[in-house]
Design a protein around this motif. Structure first.
Motif, PDB file in Angstrom:
ATOM      1  N   ALA A   9       0.849  -1.191   0.000  1.00 25.28           N
ATOM      2  CA  ALA A   9       0.000   0.000   0.000  1.00 25.28           C
ATOM      3  C   ALA A   9       0.880   1.234   0.000  1.00 25.28           C
ATOM      4  CB  ALA A   9      -0.915   0.005   1.226  1.00 25.28           C
ATOM      5  N   GLY A  10       0.514   2.221  -0.806  1.00 25.63           N
ATOM      6  CA  GLY A  10       1.284   3.459  -0.857  1.00 25.63           C
ATOM      7  C   GLY A  10       0.606   4.466  -1.757  1.00 25.63           C
ATOM      8  N   PRO A  11       1.049   5.730  -1.704  1.00 22.40           N
ATOM      9  CA  PRO A  11       0.463   6.748  -2.589  1.00 22.40           C
ATOM     10  C   PRO A  11       0.584   6.376  -4.059  1.00 22.40           C
ATOM     11  CG  PRO A  11       1.820   7.765  -0.886  1.00 22.40           C
ATOM     12  CD  PRO A  11       2.067   6.295  -0.801  1.00 22.40           C
ATOM     13  N   LEU A  12       1.743   5.796  -4.448  1.00 22.01           N
ATOM     14  CA  LEU A  12       1.969   5.375  -5.826  1.00 22.01           C
ATOM     15  C   LEU A  12       2.639   4.007  -5.853  1.00 22.01           C
ATOM     16  CD1 LEU A  12       3.351   8.653  -7.477  1.00 22.01           C
ATOM     17  CD2 LEU A  12       1.057   7.699  -7.757  1.00 22.01           C
ATOM     18  N   GLN A  13       2.258   3.208  -6.834  1.00 24.07           N
ATOM     19  CA  GLN A  13       2.921   1.935  -7.103  1.00 24.07           C
ATOM     20  C   GLN A  13       3.092   1.816  -8.607  1.00 24.07           C
ATOM     21  OE1 GLN A  13       1.285  -1.517  -5.030  1.00 24.07           O
ATOM     22  NE2 GLN A  13       0.030  -0.189  -3.717  1.00 24.07           N
ATOM     23  N   SER A  14       4.072   1.031  -9.039  1.00 20.24           N
ATOM     24  CA  SER A  14       4.254   0.796 -10.468  1.00 20.24           C
ATOM     25  C   SER A  14       4.887  -0.576 -10.655  1.00 20.24           C
ATOM     26  CB  SER A  14       5.131   1.882 -11.097  1.00 20.24           C
ATOM     27  OG  SER A  14       5.144   1.748 -12.500  1.00 20.24           O
ATOM     28  N   TRP A  15       4.168  -1.458 -11.349  1.00 24.06           N
ATOM     29  CA  TRP A  15       4.599  -2.848 -11.504  1.00 24.06           C
ATOM     30  C   TRP A  15       4.695  -3.154 -12.996  1.00 24.06           C
ATOM     31  CZ3 TRP A  15       5.948  -4.619  -6.857  1.00 24.06           C
ATOM     32  CH2 TRP A  15       5.325  -4.062  -5.731  1.00 24.06           C
ATOM     33  N   ALA A  29      -1.862  -5.025 -11.104  1.00 20.09           N
ATOM     34  CA  ALA A  29      -1.581  -5.663  -9.812  1.00 20.09           C
ATOM     35  C   ALA A  29      -0.087  -5.953  -9.736  1.00 20.09           C
ATOM     36  CB  ALA A  29      -2.384  -6.951  -9.660  1.00 20.09           C
ATOM     37  N   PRO A  30       0.465  -6.136  -8.535  1.00 14.22           N
ATOM     38  CA  PRO A  30       1.900  -6.403  -8.403  1.00 14.22           C
ATOM     39  C   PRO A  30       2.343  -7.632  -9.187  1.00 14.22           C
ATOM     40  CG  PRO A  30       0.967  -5.824  -6.278  1.00 14.22           C
ATOM     41  CD  PRO A  30      -0.185  -5.965  -7.225  1.00 14.22           C
ATOM     42  N   THR A  31       3.514  -7.535  -9.792  1.00 14.43           N
ATOM     43  CA  THR A  31       4.102  -8.653 -10.526  1.00 14.43           C
ATOM     44  C   THR A  31       4.929  -9.509  -9.578  1.00 14.43           C
ATOM     45  OG1 THR A  31       6.030  -7.307 -11.079  1.00 14.43           O
ATOM     46  CG2 THR A  31       4.201  -7.320 -12.659  1.00 14.43           C
ATOM     47  N   LYS A  32       5.120 -10.755  -9.975  1.00 11.09           N
ATOM     48  CA  LYS A  32       5.972 -11.630  -9.164  1.00 11.09           C
ATOM     49  C   LYS A  32       7.399 -11.099  -9.148  1.00 11.09           C
ATOM     50  CE  LYS A  32       7.491 -16.370  -8.391  1.00 11.09           C
ATOM     51  NZ  LYS A  32       7.393 -17.796  -8.791  1.00 11.09           N
ATOM     52  N   SER A  33       7.892 -10.636 -10.284  1.00  9.97           N
ATOM     53  CA  SER A  33       9.246 -10.101 -10.346  1.00  9.97           C
ATOM     54  C   SER A  33       9.425  -8.944  -9.376  1.00  9.97           C
ATOM     55  CB  SER A  33       9.543  -9.642 -11.778  1.00  9.97           C
ATOM     56  OG  SER A  33      10.806  -9.023 -11.853  1.00  9.97           O
ATOM     57  N   GLY A  34       8.432  -8.034  -9.326  1.00  6.06           N
ATOM     58  CA  GLY A  34       8.543  -6.885  -8.437  1.00  6.06           C
ATOM     59  C   GLY A  34       8.541  -7.278  -6.969  1.00  6.06           C
ATOM     60  N   VAL A  35       7.684  -8.225  -6.591  1.00 10.34           N
ATOM     61  CA  VAL A  35       7.598  -8.635  -5.188  1.00 10.34           C
ATOM     62  C   VAL A  35       8.828  -9.439  -4.782  1.00 10.34           C
ATOM     63  CG1 VAL A  35       6.265 -10.004  -3.529  1.00 10.34           C
ATOM     64  CG2 VAL A  35       5.085  -8.543  -5.183  1.00 10.34           C
ATOM     65  N   ILE A  36       9.319 -10.313  -5.668  1.00  9.88           N
ATOM     66  CA  ILE A  36      10.553 -11.057  -5.361  1.00  9.88           C
ATOM     67  C   ILE A  36      11.727 -10.087  -5.243  1.00  9.88           C
ATOM     68  CG2 ILE A  36      12.212 -12.733  -6.263  1.00  9.88           C
ATOM     69  CD1 ILE A  36       9.668 -13.964  -5.102  1.00  9.88           C
ATOM     70  N   ALA A  57      12.670 -17.054  -6.257  1.00  9.72           N
ATOM     71  CA  ALA A  57      11.910 -17.106  -7.508  1.00  9.72           C
ATOM     72  C   ALA A  57      11.062 -18.370  -7.610  1.00  9.72           C
ATOM     73  CB  ALA A  57      12.861 -17.009  -8.699  1.00  9.72           C
ATOM     74  N   ALA A  58      11.441 -19.419  -6.883  1.00  6.93           N
ATOM     75  CA  ALA A  58      10.702 -20.682  -6.933  1.00  6.93           C
ATOM     76  C   ALA A  58       9.456 -20.672  -6.048  1.00  6.93           C
ATOM     77  CB  ALA A  58      11.615 -21.828  -6.521  1.00  6.93           C
ATOM     78  N   LEU A  59       9.273 -19.650  -5.220  1.00  2.50           N
ATOM     79  CA  LEU A  59       8.097 -19.573  -4.356  1.00  2.50           C
ATOM     80  C   LEU A  59       6.833 -19.427  -5.198  1.00  2.50           C
ATOM     81  CD1 LEU A  59       9.508 -17.124  -1.641  1.00  2.50           C
ATOM     82  CD2 LEU A  59       9.074 -19.583  -1.335  1.00  2.50           C
ATOM     83  N   HIS A  60       5.765 -20.032  -4.730  1.00  7.79           N
ATOM     84  CA  HIS A  60       4.467 -19.919  -5.398  1.00  7.79           C
ATOM     85  C   HIS A  60       3.849 -18.580  -5.017  1.00  7.79           C
ATOM     86  CE1 HIS A  60       1.094 -21.621  -7.547  1.00  7.79           C
ATOM     87  NE2 HIS A  60       0.272 -21.320  -6.551  1.00  7.79           N
ATOM     88  N   PHE A  61       3.353 -17.826  -6.005  1.00  2.24           N
ATOM     89  CA  PHE A  61       2.968 -16.434  -5.796  1.00  2.24           C
ATOM     90  C   PHE A  61       1.500 -16.192  -6.124  1.00  2.24           C
ATOM     91  CE2 PHE A  61       2.522 -12.147  -7.781  1.00  2.24           C
ATOM     92  CZ  PHE A  61       2.810 -11.369  -6.668  1.00  2.24           C
ATOM     93  N   GLY A  62       0.884 -15.315  -5.344  1.00  2.00           N
ATOM     94  CA  GLY A  62      -0.476 -14.872  -5.620  1.00  2.00           C
ATOM     95  C   GLY A  62      -0.690 -13.489  -5.034  1.00  2.00           C
ATOM     96  N   ASP A 190      -3.823 -17.363 -18.065  1.00  2.00           N
ATOM     97  CA  ASP A 190      -3.158 -16.444 -18.982  1.00  2.00           C
ATOM     98  C   ASP A 190      -1.680 -16.398 -18.623  1.00  2.00           C
ATOM     99  OD1 ASP A 190      -3.054 -14.958 -16.684  1.00  2.00           O
ATOM    100  OD2 ASP A 190      -4.315 -13.334 -17.399  1.00  2.00           O
ATOM    101  N   THR A 191      -0.899 -15.649 -19.373  1.00  2.00           N
ATOM    102  CA  THR A 191       0.546 -15.627 -19.153  1.00  2.00           C
ATOM    103  C   THR A 191       1.032 -14.200 -18.954  1.00  2.00           C
ATOM    104  OG1 THR A 191       0.947 -15.566 -21.546  1.00  2.00           O
ATOM    105  CG2 THR A 191       0.950 -17.731 -20.479  1.00  2.00           C
ATOM    106  N   LEU A 192       2.105 -14.084 -18.186  1.00  2.00           N
ATOM    107  CA  LEU A 192       2.737 -12.797 -17.932  1.00  2.00           C
ATOM    108  C   LEU A 192       4.234 -13.045 -17.804  1.00  2.00           C
ATOM    109  CD1 LEU A 192       1.971  -9.794 -17.354  1.00  2.00           C
ATOM    110  CD2 LEU A 192       2.130 -10.350 -14.925  1.00  2.00           C
ATOM    111  N   ARG A 193       5.020 -12.193 -18.430  1.00  2.00           N
ATOM    112  CA  ARG A 193       6.471 -12.398 -18.404  1.00  2.00           C
ATOM    113  C   ARG A 193       7.058 -11.693 -17.183  1.00  2.00           C
ATOM    114  NH1 ARG A 193      10.869 -11.054 -23.201  1.00  2.00           N
ATOM    115  NH2 ARG A 193      12.440 -12.553 -22.506  1.00  2.00           N
TER     116      ARG A 193
END
Length: 240
Positions: A9-15, A29-36, A57-62, A190-193
């Motif tokens: 949570a914050g005033p601005l985010q960019s994923w 929504a947040p990307t796995k790359s950004g959160v990792i 990177a091997a963690l399961h993400f949601g 669906d897919t996301l890089r």
């Protein structure tokens, strides 16, 4: 397996997941790359240390969308810090006033270490870009029972009070969840890089990740419980 949950949570985010040249977009929504990357920074993992990055990177993400926010555009200008030369103009997109709950499922020992790192980070966390600091502590806690979807269902609604008040006529809210697909779910995914392979500054590498969309039903703590009004109650009282 355990699950670590985070409040983003914050005033601005960019994923960003598909930014090219002078147009820097953001996902909804947040990307796995950004959160990792956020977790790796908190743990002090250096950008070129792919060996240390691999278990994260091997963690399961949601991620659960608690407050979708508003997409905003910034027309960005900059000058070189040494030469003063004008840099290329760019468009940068952000999410304003958004709130998400991210969850990572995997080895309990690793997740315990990451939770501790968030409480005393080596490098400060940011929400996709360095210009986007979190407004609240990132760590929510560890869940040692149930899976990723159970943890996202158990976490209280993290939306801002003003946003929750807009839904005060609902006892519960349906929140969208984006999570990595299981092997039997790929047909509906669906897919996301945004699956990170390396954060090395000279050559960042990502690959494709599959995800499915679902929802969870969460209690609304700001629900307004009005007394039930039946106009025939008055008639019953007169006849009694």
């Amino acid at each position: 397996m355990s699950v670590l949950t985070l409040r983003l949570a914050g005033p601005l985010q960019s994923w960003g997941a598909s930014a090219r040249f002078t147009r820097r977009t953001t996902e909804s929504a947040p990307t796995k790359s950004g959160v990792i990357g956020l977790l790796a920074a908190a743990a002090g993992i250096q950008r070129g240390d792919d060996t240390a990055l691999a278990p994260l990177a091997a963690l399961h993400f949601g991620v659960r969308i608690d407050q979708p926010g508003t997409r905003v555009r910034d027309f960005h200008t900059a000058h070189h810090g040494v030469t003063g030369k004008s840099m290329p103009l760019s468009e940068r997109f952000y999410l304003a006033d958004a709130v998400f709950v991210a969850a990572l499922e995997g080895d309990p020992t690793l997740l315990t270490e990451l939770n501790a790192a968030l409480r005393a980070p080596v490098y400060p966390p940011f929400l996709g870009r360095r210009s986007c600091p979190p407004a609240l502590p990132v760590e929510l806690g560890l869940h040692h029972h149930g899976g990723l979807l159970d943890a996202l269902r158990a976490e209280p609604w993290q939306a801002s009070p003003w946003y929750r008040r807009h839904h005060r006529d609902q006892d519960h809210v349906e929140l969208t969840v984006l999570r990595e697909a299981q092997p039997d779910q790929h047909a509906a995914a669906d897919t996301l890089r945004d699956q990170p392979l390396s954060f090395a500054a000279e050559h960042r590498r990502h690959t494709w990740r599959t995800r499915v969309t679902s929802s969870v039903r969460i209690l609304n703590p700001s629900a307004r419980h009005l007394p039930r009004h039946d106009p025939f109650d008055a008639l019953d009282e007169e006849s009694a």
